[in-house]
Enzyme design. Structure first.
Site, PDB file in Angstrom:
ATOM      1  N   TRP A  62       0.810  -1.224   0.000  1.00  0.00           N
ATOM      2  CA  TRP A  62       0.000   0.000   0.000  1.00  0.00           C
ATOM      3  C   TRP A  62       0.840   1.269   0.000  1.00  0.00           C
ATOM      4  O   TRP A  62       0.303   2.360  -0.145  1.00  0.00           O
ATOM      5  CB  TRP A  62      -0.879   0.008   1.268  1.00  0.00           C
ATOM      6  N   ASN A  63       2.144   1.179   0.232  1.00  0.00           N
ATOM      7  CA  ASN A  63       2.888   2.420   0.514  1.00  0.00           C
ATOM      8  C   ASN A  63       3.062   3.320  -0.710  1.00  0.00           C
ATOM      9  O   ASN A  63       3.098   4.537  -0.589  1.00  0.00           O
ATOM     10  CB  ASN A  63       4.216   2.139   1.217  1.00  0.00           C
ATOM     11  N   HIS A  86      -3.853  -6.581  -4.595  1.00  0.00           N
ATOM     12  CA  HIS A  86      -3.297  -5.380  -3.960  1.00  0.00           C
ATOM     13  C   HIS A  86      -3.510  -5.468  -2.446  1.00  0.00           C
ATOM     14  O   HIS A  86      -4.282  -6.294  -1.958  1.00  0.00           O
ATOM     15  CB  HIS A  86      -3.988  -4.138  -4.542  1.00  0.00           C
ATOM     16  N   ALA A  87      -2.827  -4.597  -1.706  1.00  0.00           N
ATOM     17  CA  ALA A  87      -2.970  -4.580  -0.242  1.00  0.00           C
ATOM     18  C   ALA A  87      -4.415  -4.242   0.125  1.00  0.00           C
ATOM     19  O   ALA A  87      -5.064  -3.429  -0.542  1.00  0.00           O
ATOM     20  CB  ALA A  87      -2.023  -3.539   0.347  1.00  0.00           C
ATOM     21  N   SER A  88      -4.898  -4.846   1.229  1.00  0.00           N
ATOM     22  CA  SER A  88      -6.322  -4.708   1.529  1.00  0.00           C
ATOM     23  C   SER A  88      -6.712  -3.307   1.999  1.00  0.00           C
ATOM     24  O   SER A  88      -7.901  -2.997   2.012  1.00  0.00           O
ATOM     25  CB  SER A  88      -6.758  -5.764   2.537  1.00  0.00           C
ATOM     26  N   GLY A 106       6.605  -6.396  -0.543  1.00  0.00           N
ATOM     27  CA  GLY A 106       5.999  -6.345   0.782  1.00  0.00           C
ATOM     28  C   GLY A 106       6.986  -6.748   1.853  1.00  0.00           C
ATOM     29  O   GLY A 106       8.202  -6.611   1.686  1.00  0.00           O
ATOM     30  N   SER A 107       6.442  -7.257   2.939  1.00  0.00           N
ATOM     31  CA  SER A 107       7.274  -7.561   4.106  1.00  0.00           C
ATOM     32  C   SER A 107       8.004  -8.904   3.947  1.00  0.00           C
ATOM     33  O   SER A 107       7.665  -9.715   3.091  1.00  0.00           O
ATOM     34  CB  SER A 107       6.374  -7.619   5.334  1.00  0.00           C
ATOM     35  N   GLU A 122      10.529  -8.165  -3.654  1.00  0.00           N
ATOM     36  CA  GLU A 122      11.025  -6.830  -3.272  1.00  0.00           C
ATOM     37  C   GLU A 122      10.563  -6.617  -1.840  1.00  0.00           C
ATOM     38  O   GLU A 122       9.388  -6.348  -1.601  1.00  0.00           O
ATOM     39  CB  GLU A 122      10.413  -5.746  -4.174  1.00  0.00           C
ATOM     40  N   LEU A 123      11.478  -6.748  -0.889  1.00  0.00           N
ATOM     41  CA  LEU A 123      11.048  -6.731   0.523  1.00  0.00           C
ATOM     42  C   LEU A 123      11.558  -5.493   1.255  1.00  0.00           C
ATOM     43  O   LEU A 123      11.797  -4.461   0.643  1.00  0.00           O
ATOM     44  CB  LEU A 123      11.504  -8.031   1.191  1.00  0.00           C
ATOM     45  N   CYS A 138      10.496   1.444   1.470  1.00  0.00           N
ATOM     46  CA  CYS A 138      11.514   0.395   1.673  1.00  0.00           C
ATOM     47  C   CYS A 138      12.913   0.950   1.495  1.00  0.00           C
ATOM     48  O   CYS A 138      13.839   0.552   2.179  1.00  0.00           O
ATOM     49  CB  CYS A 138      11.271  -0.743   0.693  1.00  0.00           C
TER      50      CYS A 138
HETATM   51  P1  NAP Z   1       2.785  -6.778   3.661  1.00  0.00           P
HETATM   52  O1  NAP Z   1       1.976  -6.797   4.898  1.00  0.00           O
HETATM   53  O2  NAP Z   1       3.767  -7.849   3.448  1.00  0.00           O
HETATM   54  O3  NAP Z   1       1.759  -6.727   2.451  1.00  0.00           O
HETATM   55  C1  NAP Z   1       2.172  -6.703   1.105  1.00  0.00           C
HETATM   56  C2  NAP Z   1       1.205  -7.507   0.287  1.00  0.00           C
HETATM   57  O4  NAP Z   1       1.342  -8.878   0.628  1.00  0.00           O
HETATM   58  C3  NAP Z   1      -0.253  -7.163   0.558  1.00  0.00           C
HETATM   59  O5  NAP Z   1      -0.983  -7.292  -0.629  1.00  0.00           O
HETATM   60  C4  NAP Z   1      -0.663  -8.213   1.578  1.00  0.00           C
HETATM   61  O6  NAP Z   1      -2.044  -8.465   1.580  1.00  0.00           O
HETATM   62  C5  NAP Z   1       0.095  -9.412   1.079  1.00  0.00           C
HETATM   63  N1  NAP Z   1       0.397 -10.406   2.108  1.00  0.00           N
HETATM   64  C6  NAP Z   1       0.598 -10.212   3.427  1.00  0.00           C
HETATM   65  N2  NAP Z   1       0.893 -11.396   4.023  1.00  0.00           N
HETATM   66  C7  NAP Z   1       0.890 -12.330   3.068  1.00  0.00           C
HETATM   67  C8  NAP Z   1       1.121 -13.735   3.063  1.00  0.00           C
HETATM   68  N3  NAP Z   1       1.437 -14.404   4.172  1.00  0.00           N
HETATM   69  N4  NAP Z   1       1.024 -14.393   1.896  1.00  0.00           N
HETATM   70  C9  NAP Z   1       0.728 -13.744   0.770  1.00  0.00           C
HETATM   71  N5  NAP Z   1       0.490 -12.414   0.700  1.00  0.00           N
HETATM   72  C10 NAP Z   1       0.578 -11.710   1.838  1.00  0.00           C
HETATM   73  O7  NAP Z   1       3.585  -5.441   3.521  1.00  0.00           O
HETATM   74  P2  NAP Z   1       3.030  -3.973   3.631  1.00  0.00           P
HETATM   75  O8  NAP Z   1       2.806  -3.675   5.056  1.00  0.00           O
HETATM   76  O9  NAP Z   1       1.907  -3.744   2.689  1.00  0.00           O
HETATM   77  O10 NAP Z   1       4.267  -3.142   3.067  1.00  0.00           O
HETATM   78  C11 NAP Z   1       5.331  -2.796   3.850  1.00  0.00           C
HETATM   79  C12 NAP Z   1       6.525  -3.674   3.579  1.00  0.00           C
HETATM   80  O11 NAP Z   1       6.799  -3.715   2.174  1.00  0.00           O
HETATM   81  C13 NAP Z   1       7.777  -3.098   4.200  1.00  0.00           C
HETATM   82  O12 NAP Z   1       8.545  -4.120   4.757  1.00  0.00           O
HETATM   83  C14 NAP Z   1       8.483  -2.475   2.998  1.00  0.00           C
HETATM   84  O13 NAP Z   1       9.852  -2.296   3.185  1.00  0.00           O
HETATM   85  C15 NAP Z   1       8.155  -3.420   1.926  1.00  0.00           C
HETATM   86  N6  NAP Z   1       8.329  -2.792   0.618  1.00  0.00           N
HETATM   87  C16 NAP Z   1       9.355  -3.167  -0.167  1.00  0.00           C
HETATM   88  C17 NAP Z   1       9.566  -2.548  -1.375  1.00  0.00           C
HETATM   89  C18 NAP Z   1      10.709  -2.929  -2.275  1.00  0.00           C
HETATM   90  O14 NAP Z   1      10.691  -2.520  -3.433  1.00  0.00           O
HETATM   91  N7  NAP Z   1      11.694  -3.659  -1.827  1.00  0.00           N
HETATM   92  C19 NAP Z   1       8.705  -1.542  -1.788  1.00  0.00           C
HETATM   93  C20 NAP Z   1       7.661  -1.178  -0.964  1.00  0.00           C
HETATM   94  C21 NAP Z   1       7.474  -1.819   0.245  1.00  0.00           C
HETATM   95  P3  NAP Z   1      -2.999  -7.826   2.716  1.00  0.00           P
HETATM   96  O15 NAP Z   1      -2.892  -6.353   2.595  1.00  0.00           O
HETATM   97  O16 NAP Z   1      -4.342  -8.351   2.350  1.00  0.00           O
HETATM   98  O17 NAP Z   1      -2.493  -8.331   4.019  1.00  0.00           O
END
Ligand code: NAP
Length: 427
Positions: free
Chosen positions: A106-107, A131-133, A182-183, A204-205, A238
């Site tokens: 979502w960021n 996409h993020a919820s 994501g995370s 991309e974490l 990130c």
């Molecule tokens: P997140 O909680 O991991 O969510 C990202 C996406 O993954 C969402 O669509 C989420 O769905 C889904 N998701 C969550 N848990 C999952 C699982 N166990 N299995 C499959 N899908 C899952 O991360 P966030 O809070 O949105 O974003 C923040 C993180 O992203 C930070 O750590 C940041 O550093 C990282 N990030 C990295 C980059 C990069 O380019 N390296 C860029 C931007 C952000 P729901 O929303 O439905 O839970």
């Protein structure tokens, strides 16, 4: 969900036969629609996750730039490569894989999705995006943007599903690969599932970038960039600089100047163009950040500025007396918190920079560029930026090492991630 998967597959059968020229025309049209409705899409993001409107507008513009870049470059990037061998002819062709799954955060609700989807589609794939919820309107907005721009049904589809359905999707025989931004936890779960079904994954974490300020740095410039590098998007990036490593001889003056510059940031209504820093996207994110700060303070960190939370708003915060065992140093801080540490030698700065589970990027501020060039190989990172903040650019590959993930997005490297490099040998 099943219907959408089958729609994506039938769309792929046709889309892969469309010329680059025609794909590019649609992408350019998409850029025009983005420009025409720039304010509408920017406001969607601001309303959903609190990003100041000027930053949302800049994000929309960057998506347009990405469209133009791949509309112009994709064909060149994927041109057949002729290689001389003992055979009469040998060459490599680049073919699309099929239906891809994107799991997005979502960021940067538009940019992250575009960065995955645009090159994938230009290569001839079709995509499904979960996409993020917390950004459902942005998710729907992107899908309608593709349709309004004339992309056939099934090229880009939004999948409004919960994350526990992602495993099932990866297992589906039609889905050929998955890209997640994501995370660490989400990445690990997606990679496990992709591994189980032997499907390609790209991750991309998180990141905990260091921002190194050497003794000889242009201090004014370093301070100005340090503000943006940490506070942009309320620190929810990130690639934001999170750990500031400053040479001991300029540490105090850096703290003073940085504190003043950060304290000047305007907070307020994110729809107001004057606002520079808004609330975090959700209260729970601000609460997590508060825990990291509080625990670090208990361990001896000193709050120089900010440190307090009110609901989802977290004050722009600067901490000194930070040590590598504190949460603000060893974990990713996803909000406006800068952890400052002093160093004596460049070797020590590099060691501190590398003392992280993450490896997305590092910034180094110095006037002795040649000296840093000699040390480039010592940084365990996906990117080193000298005298600038780490930022993504369509023309440059983007991605990390260690727990920041694997694979690359953007540039030629990005479009090559989701193609079959087919070797052809003719005797
Ligand atoms: P997140 O909680 O991991 O969510 C990202 C996406 O993954 C969402 O669509 C989420 O769905 C889904 N998701 C969550 N848990 C999952 C699982 N166990 N299995 C499959 N899908 C899952 O991360 P966030 O809070 O949105 O974003 C923040 C993180 O992203 C930070 O750590 C940041 O550093 C990282 N990030 C990295 C980059 C990069 O380019 N390296 C860029 C931007 C952000 P729901 O929303 O439905 O839970």
């Amino acid at each position: 969900m099943q219907n959408k998967i089958h729609t994506a597959q039938s769309a792929f059968e046709h889309w892969k036969t469309i010329s680059f020229e025609n794909r590019a025309l649609l992408l350019k049209r998409l850029k025009t629609v983005l420009e025409e409705r720039r304010m509408h899409y920017a406001a969607l993001m601001t309303q959903e996750m609190g990003k100041p409107i000027t930053q949302s507008l800049a994000e929309i513009d960057k998506c347009g730039w990405l469209c133009e870049y791949y509309a112009e470059q994709a064909e060149t990037f994927l041109q057949t490569q002729y290689i001389s061998t003992e055979a009469n002819e040998s060459f490599v062709t680049y073919e699309p894989l099929g239906v891809l799954l994107g799991v997005m955060p979502w960021n940067f609700p538009f940019w992250q999705v575009f960065r995955f989807a645009v090159p994938a589609i230009m290569a001839g794939n079709t995509v499904l995006v979960k996409h993020a919820s917390n950004v459902p309107k942005s998710a729907v907005g992107i899908e309608s943007l593709f349709l309004e721009s004339g992309f056939p049904l099934g090229i880009y589809q939004n999948l409004p599903i919960s994350s526990d359905k992602v495993g099932e999707l990866i297992a589906h025989p039609i889905i050929k690969a998955v890209s997640l931004t994501g995370s660490e936890q989400a990445g690990s779960s997606v990679a496990m599932q992709a591994g189980k079904y032997l499907k390609k994954s790209l991750l991309e974490l998180g990141g905990s970038n260091a921002f190194i300020v050497c003794e000889d740095a242009d201090l004014e410039k370093a301070v100005a960039i340090a503000v943006n590098a940490r506070m942009q998007n309320a620190g929810q990036s990130c690639i934001a600089a999170k750990r500031f490593l400053v040479h001991e001889t300029i540490f105090d003056i850096f703290v003073e100047k940085y504190k003043w510059a950060v304290s000047q940031l305007k907070t307020g209504d994110p729809m107001d163009p004057e606002t520079q820093i808004g609330s975090l996207a959700r209260v729970d994110l601000a609460e997590d950040l508060e825990k990291q700060v509080k625990q670090s303070v208990v361990m001896g960190a000193e709050v120089v500025l900010g440190g307090k939370r009110k609901e989802a708003f977290f004050e722009p915060t600067i901490l000194t007396n930070v040590t590598p065992d504190m949460p603000v140093f060893k974990e990713e801080t996803f909000g406006p918190v800068a952890a400052l540490v002093s160093f004596k030698t460049l070797d020590e700065a590099i060691a501190l920079s590398n003392q992280s589970d993450f490896g997305l990027g590092v910034s180094v501020f110095t006037t002795d560029i040649e000296q840093i060039k000699l040390h480039l190989h010592e940084f365990n990172e996906g990117a080193v930026f000298i005298n600038d903040m780490v930022k993504s650019d369509p023309r440059l590959p983007f991605g990390g090492v260690k727990k920041s993930g694997y694979g690359r997005e953007l540039a030629r490297e990005g479009i090559l991630e989701f193609v079959n490099c087919k070797t052809v040998v003719i005797r």
